[in-house]
Scaffold this motif. Structure first.
Motif, PDB file in Angstrom:
ATOM      1  N   PRO A  92       0.620  -1.165   0.157  1.00  0.00           N
ATOM      2  CA  PRO A  92      -0.013  -0.019   0.036  1.00  0.00           C
ATOM      3  C   PRO A  92       0.853   1.295   0.113  1.00  0.00           C
ATOM      4  N   ARG A  93       0.325   2.168  -0.672  1.00  0.00           N
ATOM      5  CA  ARG A  93       1.064   3.514  -0.616  1.00  0.00           C
ATOM      6  C   ARG A  93       0.707   4.631   0.524  1.00  0.00           C
ATOM      7  N   SER A  94       1.878   5.504   0.630  1.00  0.00           N
ATOM      8  CA  SER A  94       1.828   6.333   1.652  1.00  0.00           C
ATOM      9  C   SER A  94       2.557   7.682   0.979  1.00  0.00           C
ATOM     10  N   LEU A  95       2.139   8.962   1.516  1.00  0.00           N
ATOM     11  CA  LEU A  95       2.722  10.148   0.887  1.00  0.00           C
ATOM     12  C   LEU A  95       4.351  10.280   1.421  1.00  0.00           C
ATOM     13  N   THR A  96       4.452   9.527   2.448  1.00  0.00           N
ATOM     14  CA  THR A  96       5.747   9.381   3.276  1.00  0.00           C
ATOM     15  C   THR A  96       7.018   8.683   2.075  1.00  0.00           C
ATOM     16  N   ASP A  97       6.304   7.903   1.129  1.00  0.00           N
ATOM     17  CA  ASP A  97       7.219   7.577  -0.097  1.00  0.00           C
ATOM     18  C   ASP A  97       7.338   8.906  -1.039  1.00  0.00           C
ATOM     19  N   PRO A  98       8.716   9.114  -1.167  1.00  0.00           N
ATOM     20  CA  PRO A  98       9.051  10.183  -2.146  1.00  0.00           C
ATOM     21  C   PRO A  98       8.538  10.120  -3.403  1.00  0.00           C
ATOM     22  N   ALA A  99       8.399   8.781  -4.157  1.00  0.00           N
ATOM     23  CA  ALA A  99       7.886   8.675  -5.609  1.00  0.00           C
ATOM     24  C   ALA A  99       6.318   9.042  -5.365  1.00  0.00           C
ATOM     25  N   VAL A 100       5.729   8.588  -4.480  1.00  0.00           N
ATOM     26  CA  VAL A 100       4.275   8.798  -4.301  1.00  0.00           C
ATOM     27  C   VAL A 100       4.065  10.313  -4.291  1.00  0.00           C
ATOM     28  N   GLU A 101       4.711  10.961  -3.289  1.00  0.00           N
ATOM     29  CA  GLU A 101       4.472  12.436  -3.079  1.00  0.00           C
ATOM     30  C   GLU A 101       4.769  13.257  -4.418  1.00  0.00           C
ATOM     31  N   ALA A 102       5.836  12.934  -5.036  1.00  0.00           N
ATOM     32  CA  ALA A 102       6.136  13.584  -6.309  1.00  0.00           C
ATOM     33  C   ALA A 102       4.977  13.299  -7.196  1.00  0.00           C
ATOM     34  N   VAL A 103       4.420  12.238  -7.429  1.00  0.00           N
ATOM     35  CA  VAL A 103       3.127  12.221  -8.277  1.00  0.00           C
ATOM     36  C   VAL A 103       1.958  12.920  -7.931  1.00  0.00           C
ATOM     37  N   HIS A 104       1.769  12.863  -6.422  1.00  0.00           N
ATOM     38  CA  HIS A 104       0.795  13.741  -5.937  1.00  0.00           C
ATOM     39  C   HIS A 104       0.996  15.095  -6.197  1.00  0.00           C
ATOM     40  N   GLU A 105       2.050  15.814  -6.040  1.00  0.00           N
ATOM     41  CA  GLU A 105       2.248  17.072  -6.347  1.00  0.00           C
ATOM     42  C   GLU A 105       2.282  17.456  -7.592  1.00  0.00           C
ATOM     43  N   ARG A 106       2.769  16.526  -8.687  1.00  0.00           N
ATOM     44  CA  ARG A 106       2.694  16.824  -9.888  1.00  0.00           C
ATOM     45  C   ARG A 106       1.116  16.872 -10.615  1.00  0.00           C
ATOM     46  N   VAL A 107       0.457  15.798 -10.029  1.00  0.00           N
ATOM     47  CA  VAL A 107      -1.197  15.855 -10.443  1.00  0.00           C
ATOM     48  C   VAL A 107      -1.860  16.985 -10.109  1.00  0.00           C
ATOM     49  N   MET A 108      -1.552  17.502  -8.878  1.00  0.00           N
ATOM     50  CA  MET A 108      -2.346  18.733  -8.105  1.00  0.00           C
ATOM     51  C   MET A 108      -1.850  19.934  -8.789  1.00  0.00           C
ATOM     52  N   GLU A 109      -0.588  19.972  -9.163  1.00  0.00           N
ATOM     53  CA  GLU A 109      -0.025  21.083  -9.870  1.00  0.00           C
ATOM     54  C   GLU A 109      -0.711  21.157 -11.375  1.00  0.00           C
ATOM     55  N   LEU A 110      -0.836  20.173 -12.009  1.00  0.00           N
ATOM     56  CA  LEU A 110      -1.559  20.172 -13.411  1.00  0.00           C
ATOM     57  C   LEU A 110      -2.855  20.733 -13.165  1.00  0.00           C
ATOM     58  N   LEU A 111      -3.676  20.234 -12.240  1.00  0.00           N
ATOM     59  CA  LEU A 111      -5.049  20.427 -12.170  1.00  0.00           C
ATOM     60  C   LEU A 111      -5.417  21.879 -11.536  1.00  0.00           C
ATOM     61  N   GLY A 112      -4.187  22.550 -11.201  1.00  0.00           N
ATOM     62  CA  GLY A 112      -3.993  24.099 -10.876  1.00  0.00           C
ATOM     63  C   GLY A 112      -4.651  24.106  -9.519  1.00  0.00           C
ATOM     64  N   VAL A 113      -4.314  23.307  -8.509  1.00  0.00           N
ATOM     65  CA  VAL A 113      -4.829  23.115  -7.142  1.00  0.00           C
ATOM     66  C   VAL A 113      -3.728  23.809  -6.470  1.00  0.00           C
ATOM     67  N   PRO A 114      -4.100  24.911  -5.421  1.00  0.00           N
ATOM     68  CA  PRO A 114      -2.985  25.725  -4.794  1.00  0.00           C
ATOM     69  C   PRO A 114      -2.135  24.799  -3.713  1.00  0.00           C
ATOM     70  N   ALA A 115      -0.990  25.260  -3.583  1.00  0.00           N
ATOM     71  CA  ALA A 115      -0.342  24.161  -2.619  1.00  0.00           C
ATOM     72  C   ALA A 115      -1.101  24.073  -1.032  1.00  0.00           C
ATOM     73  N   SER A 116      -1.533  25.234  -0.729  1.00  0.00           N
ATOM     74  CA  SER A 116      -2.433  25.594   0.537  1.00  0.00           C
ATOM     75  C   SER A 116      -3.561  24.546   0.785  1.00  0.00           C
ATOM     76  N   ASP A 117      -4.311  24.043  -0.582  1.00  0.00           N
ATOM     77  CA  ASP A 117      -5.346  23.546  -0.594  1.00  0.00           C
ATOM     78  C   ASP A 117      -5.132  21.803  -0.878  1.00  0.00           C
ATOM     79  N   ARG A 118      -3.752  21.455  -0.904  1.00  0.00           N
ATOM     80  CA  ARG A 118      -3.544  20.328  -1.436  1.00  0.00           C
ATOM     81  C   ARG A 118      -3.731  19.115   0.092  1.00  0.00           C
ATOM     82  N   VAL A 119      -4.632  17.936  -0.219  1.00  0.00           N
ATOM     83  CA  VAL A 119      -4.467  17.266   1.221  1.00  0.00           C
ATOM     84  C   VAL A 119      -3.647  16.172   1.061  1.00  0.00           C
ATOM     85  N   ALA A 120      -3.159  15.503   2.148  1.00  0.00           N
ATOM     86  CA  ALA A 120      -2.234  14.584   1.925  1.00  0.00           C
ATOM     87  C   ALA A 120      -2.898  13.103   1.927  1.00  0.00           C
ATOM     88  N   LEU A 121      -2.109  12.283   1.214  1.00  0.00           N
ATOM     89  CA  LEU A 121      -2.848  10.946   0.878  1.00  0.00           C
ATOM     90  C   LEU A 121      -3.095  10.108   2.227  1.00  0.00           C
TER      91      LEU A 121
END
Length: 253
Positions: A224-253
């Motif tokens: 199972p995955r967690s944002l403590t995994d750098p690879a997962v965190e990087a994907v999460h940040e990339r997707v949220m960036e592409l969707l235009g979600v401000p950093a302050s509104d991003r929710v942890a996995l």
């Protein structure tokens, strides 16, 4: 490398609207899906995610572009709601789908209906009617029904969006484990970025309408995955960036 089970090249979809105008929903969609992949599709409302599944299933035709996908009789579809027949038992809800598909199959089914109920943990509920099941259990039946046709590809259109969050989490874990065991090819539409990243081997990110592919991101992380995994965190940040979600509104996995 084997040929992809799905290949879209410059696929477009437009609809005629009043006044002689047209509305473009999908614009130049191109990506491939390999056998056994679990691909999630995310994007804003109206970006054409469900339309994309309808095109892959053969329910709609693209306006332009080329498409390679399994034949409609080789595709299983799981909808947002279970859509079970209330007057048929759980077992008979699975049987009617197999009966409808049997005439189009080139070979007999490899497993019986009971095997798929066992796979989703509902062997003891074969003789129950849908009204006696919880929402999560009904959705498991709908997944078993799709798998029971032994499809080459499974399309899932926000299958857990109608469930409460705790039930949805349980169902995500169930689907993840089922996929890891059986490895069906899955196209999974969701609005939930965390859901996509926790389940999929890759994520296709669509823009707002008309939907265009902003990126197709491979997720190289163990389950199972967690944002403590750098690879997962990087994907999460990339997707949220592409969707235009401000950093302050991003929710942890």
């Amino acid at each position: 490398m084997p040929d992809p089970i799905i290949a879209l090249e410059n696929v477009c979809k437009s609809y005629d609207i009043a006044g002689g105008e047209s509305l473009t929903v999908l614009d130049n969609i191109s990506f491939t899906v390999g056998e056994g992949d679990f691909v999630a599709v995310v994007g804003p409302s109206g970006s054409g995610k469900s339309t994309l599944l309808n095109i892959l299933s053969g329910l709609q035709n693209p306006t332009n572009g080329s498409l390679e996908a399994p034949a409609p009789e080789e595709i299983g579809f799981v909808f947002q709601r279970a859509r079970l027949l209330p007057w048929r038992t759980v077992e008979k809800n699975l049987s009617i789908t197999r009966e409808a598909r049997a005439a189009n199959r080139r070979e007999p089914f490899k497993q019986g209906v009971g095997d798929y109920l066992e796979a989703v943990g509902l062997s003891d509920y074969a003789d129950f009617y849908p009204a006696a099941l919880s929402g999560g259990m009904q959705q498991r039946v709908s997944i078993a029904r799709a798998l029971a046709t032994e499809p080459a590809m499974l399309l899932m259109d926000e299958p857990f969006s109608a469930l409460d969050e705790m039930t949805a989490r349980t169902q995500r874990a169930f689907l993840r484990d089922l996929w890891l065991e059986r490895r069906p090819t899955v196209m999974f539409v969701t609005h939930n970025v965390m859901e996509a990243i926790s389940l999929a081997t890759s994520v296709v990110v669509l823009s707002s309408r008309p939907g265009r592919v902003l990126d197709h991101i491979v997720i190289d992380a163990e389950y199972p995955r967690s944002l403590t995994d750098p690879a997962v965190e990087a994907v999460h940040e990339r997707v949220m960036e592409l969707l235009g979600v401000p950093a302050s509104d991003r929710v942890a996995l």
